[in-house]
Design a protein around this motif. Structure first.
Motif, mmCIF file in Angstrom:
data_model
loop_
_atom_site.group_PDB
_atom_site.id
_atom_site.type_symbol
_atom_site.label_atom_id
_atom_site.label_comp_id
_atom_site.label_asym_id
_atom_site.label_seq_id
_atom_site.Cartn_x
_atom_site.Cartn_y
_atom_site.Cartn_z
ATOM 1 N N ARG A 1 26.868 28.541 27.657
ATOM 2 C CA ARG A 1 25.728 27.552 27.342
ATOM 3 C C ARG A 1 26.863 26.699 26.212
ATOM 4 N N GLU A 2 27.662 27.100 25.080
ATOM 5 C CA GLU A 2 28.001 26.592 24.152
ATOM 6 C C GLU A 2 29.584 25.530 24.955
ATOM 7 N N SER A 3 29.619 25.864 26.311
ATOM 8 C CA SER A 3 31.322 25.162 26.735
ATOM 9 C C SER A 3 32.695 25.634 26.252
ATOM 10 N N ARG A 4 31.933 26.908 25.461
ATOM 11 C CA ARG A 4 33.615 27.541 24.790
ATOM 12 C C ARG A 4 34.527 27.749 26.379
ATOM 13 N N ARG A 5 35.100 28.041 26.596
ATOM 14 C CA ARG A 5 36.632 29.019 26.485
ATOM 15 C C ARG A 5 36.456 30.433 26.216
ATOM 16 N N TYR A 6 36.871 31.560 27.796
ATOM 17 C CA TYR A 6 36.670 32.773 26.972
ATOM 18 C C TYR A 6 37.361 33.347 28.194
ATOM 19 N N ARG A 7 37.444 34.653 27.645
ATOM 20 C CA ARG A 7 38.561 35.553 28.037
ATOM 21 C C ARG A 7 37.512 37.203 28.279
ATOM 22 N N LEU A 8 37.564 37.548 29.411
ATOM 23 C CA LEU A 8 36.842 39.010 29.240
ATOM 24 C C LEU A 8 38.157 40.153 29.649
ATOM 25 N N LEU A 9 38.252 41.286 28.776
ATOM 26 C CA LEU A 9 39.049 42.582 29.200
ATOM 27 C C LEU A 9 38.136 42.912 29.308
ATOM 28 N N LEU A 10 38.728 43.844 31.062
ATOM 29 C CA LEU A 10 37.336 45.356 31.212
ATOM 30 C C LEU A 10 38.440 45.968 31.582
ATOM 31 N N GLY B 1 41.023 48.844 33.029
ATOM 32 C CA GLY B 1 41.657 49.086 34.684
ATOM 33 C C GLY B 1 41.435 48.025 35.928
ATOM 34 N N GLN B 2 41.336 46.638 34.980
ATOM 35 C CA GLN B 2 41.077 45.964 36.130
ATOM 36 C C GLN B 2 41.471 44.777 34.889
ATOM 37 N N PRO B 3 42.191 43.567 35.968
ATOM 38 C CA PRO B 3 43.229 42.423 35.313
ATOM 39 C C PRO B 3 42.627 41.750 34.141
ATOM 40 N N PRO B 4 42.957 40.944 33.442
ATOM 41 C CA PRO B 4 42.217 40.143 32.441
ATOM 42 C C PRO B 4 41.533 38.816 33.297
ATOM 43 N N LEU B 5 40.362 38.422 33.082
ATOM 44 C CA LEU B 5 39.651 37.570 33.747
ATOM 45 C C LEU B 5 40.023 36.169 32.957
ATOM 46 N N SER C 1 36.533 28.350 31.851
ATOM 47 C CA SER C 1 34.886 28.562 31.914
ATOM 48 C C SER C 1 34.478 27.326 33.077
ATOM 49 N N GLY C 2 33.194 27.729 33.009
ATOM 50 C CA GLY C 2 32.566 27.034 34.738
ATOM 51 C C GLY C 2 31.346 28.203 35.201
ATOM 52 N N ALA C 3 31.173 27.611 36.162
ATOM 53 C CA ALA C 3 30.439 28.442 36.770
ATOM 54 C C ALA C 3 31.182 29.215 38.093
ATOM 55 N N ALA C 4 32.379 29.025 38.354
ATOM 56 C CA ALA C 4 33.004 29.884 39.136
ATOM 57 C C ALA C 4 33.666 31.235 38.375
ATOM 58 N N HIS C 5 34.196 30.635 36.847
ATOM 59 C CA HIS C 5 34.177 31.758 36.392
ATOM 60 C C HIS C 5 33.478 33.005 35.539
ATOM 61 N N ARG C 6 32.668 32.286 35.737
ATOM 62 C CA ARG C 6 30.845 32.674 35.034
ATOM 63 C C ARG C 6 30.856 33.828 35.758
ATOM 64 N N HIS C 7 30.356 33.354 37.312
ATOM 65 C CA HIS C 7 29.902 34.169 38.382
ATOM 66 C C HIS C 7 31.950 35.188 39.099
ATOM 67 N N ALA C 8 32.478 35.053 38.377
ATOM 68 C CA ALA C 8 33.495 36.425 38.466
ATOM 69 C C ALA C 8 33.926 37.038 37.134
ATOM 70 N N CYS C 9 33.936 36.549 36.085
ATOM 71 C CA CYS C 9 32.964 38.339 35.110
ATOM 72 C C CYS C 9 31.802 38.421 34.900
ATOM 73 N N LEU C 10 30.848 37.491 35.632
ATOM 74 C CA LEU C 10 29.254 38.568 35.792
ATOM 75 C C LEU C 10 29.845 39.788 36.998
ATOM 76 N N ARG C 11 30.494 39.039 38.244
ATOM 77 C CA ARG C 11 30.540 39.977 38.949
ATOM 78 C C ARG C 11 31.094 41.665 38.877
ATOM 79 N N ALA C 12 32.248 41.497 37.958
ATOM 80 C CA ALA C 12 32.876 42.117 37.533
ATOM 81 C C ALA C 12 32.263 42.750 36.521
ATOM 82 N N LEU C 13 31.368 42.408 35.872
ATOM 83 C CA LEU C 13 30.174 43.563 34.778
ATOM 84 C C LEU C 13 29.712 44.314 36.465
#
Length: 332
Positions: A288-297, A299-303, A307-319
């Motif tokens: 919503r704030e148009s920020r770039r972000y990285r997700l660290l989980l 057992g998985q490589p960093p995501l 930013s954007g719809a594709a990156h959001r989907h990849a992060c929420l899918r991993a979660l």
């Protein structure tokens, strides 16, 4: 596509339909498309059809007993119409093909709108087909050889959702018999984790990758663009607009800071599912704030970062697909 209320059936017909459900040929999921032929279509009389059959038997016995030829002729005509309706009910499903079943992922607890796409040979309109799945129902009509039905399925937990077997049925044209067939896709649907209702704000950015966002108000003028409906009058560059003889709007550049790091290990004080919900909320807030972000989980490589719809989907899918017994290891 409006939802339907299932018609009332007698206990005898309910048991008969349940038995036929158990005898259905396709008992396991199959890859789409699925085409209905005469081997996949089942027909049983409806409640009205059973009454109609008994009525014809009584009429026939009475006509034979009293040697009433007009009554016997009427009975035979009605019987012929009933048999023709059985054939027509089967033709409503014959050649029908379920070629796609899909849905946009939604957070757990939100209704999932599952879309069922069907097609059939052009030449005969197929209306009033009933699509049932998971206790929900919708109407499917094919006027130009293709149609779509939308079913609202409830969701409770994150991860893959198997909607189960689809049942496509019809009672047309006379309502004397119900013809139905099954389709069972082998592709499950994705349900995102439910975001946390409230909590701390986004963590501060880290790293050297400073970036900015364009917005109507900010610190530094980035460029001029054409006026669009809804732009503020304060943003209009009047001198430049007079030179160009067209309204121009100033667009500013607002620094947003460094990339945000959403680290699973930083939330060690929370329970497993609470961590997932908080990270899901932070992903939505960063978008919503148009920020770039990285997700660290673990057992998985960093995501990311991204930013954007594709990156959001990849992060929420991993979660959503994160195992419930995962250890707090460092990301690879």
């Amino acid at each position: 596509m409006a939802s339907l209320i299932s018609p009332r059936r007698s206990p005898l017909l309910q048991r008969a339909h349940a038995r036929f459900d158990a005898w259905a040929r396709r008992r396991t999921p199959a890859a789409l498309p699925v085409r209905f032929d005469r081997h996949r279509i089942y027909i049983l009389p409806t409640r009205f059809g059973a009454f109609f059959t008994v009525l014809l038997l009584v009429m026939g016995v009475g006509a034979l007993n009293y040697n009433n030829n007009p009554a016997l002729l009427l009975c035979l005509l009605l019987a012929g119409a009933g048999i023709a309706s059985l054939l027509q009910a089967q033709l409503q499903l014959g050649g029908l093909e379920i070629h796609a079943i899909g849905a946009e992922p939604v957070p757990a607890g939100t209704a999932l709108l599952m879309r069922v796409h069907a097609r059939a040979p052009v030449g005969r309109a197929r209306r009033g087909l009933r699509v049932e799945c998971g206790g929900q129902a919708a109407v499917l009509s094919l006027d130009d050889g293709a149609g779509e039905a939308v079913l609202s399925l409830p969701t409770a937990t994150r991860g893959w959702l198997d909607p189960g077997r689809l049942r496509i049925s019809t009672t047309r044209p006379l309502g004397l018999a119900r013809a139905w067939a099954y389709a069972w896709s082998d592709a499950p649907l994705l349900v995102y984790p439910a975001p946390e209702a409230g909590g701390p704000p986004l963590p501060s950015g880290a790293g050297d990758s400073l970036h900015s966002r364009l917005q109507p108000a900010g610190d530094d003028v980035h460029h001029l663009r054409d006026w669009r409906r809804g732009d503020s009058r304060r943003a209009v560059a009047w001198k430049a607009s007079a030179r160009r003889d067209a309204l121009l709007v100033r667009e500013f550049e607002q620094p947003l800071g460094a990339d945000i790091v959403l680290d699973w290990r930083a939330l060690a004080a929370l329970r497993h599912e609470d961590r997932i919900r908080r990270l899901a909320r932070w992903v939505d807030e960063a978008e919503r704030e148009s920020r770039r972000y990285r997700l660290l989980l673990p057992g998985q490589p960093p995501l990311g970062p991204g930013s954007g719809a594709a990156h959001r989907h990849a992060c929420l899918r991993a979660l959503a697909l994160l195992p419930k017994d995962i250890a707090d290891g460092a990301p690879r």
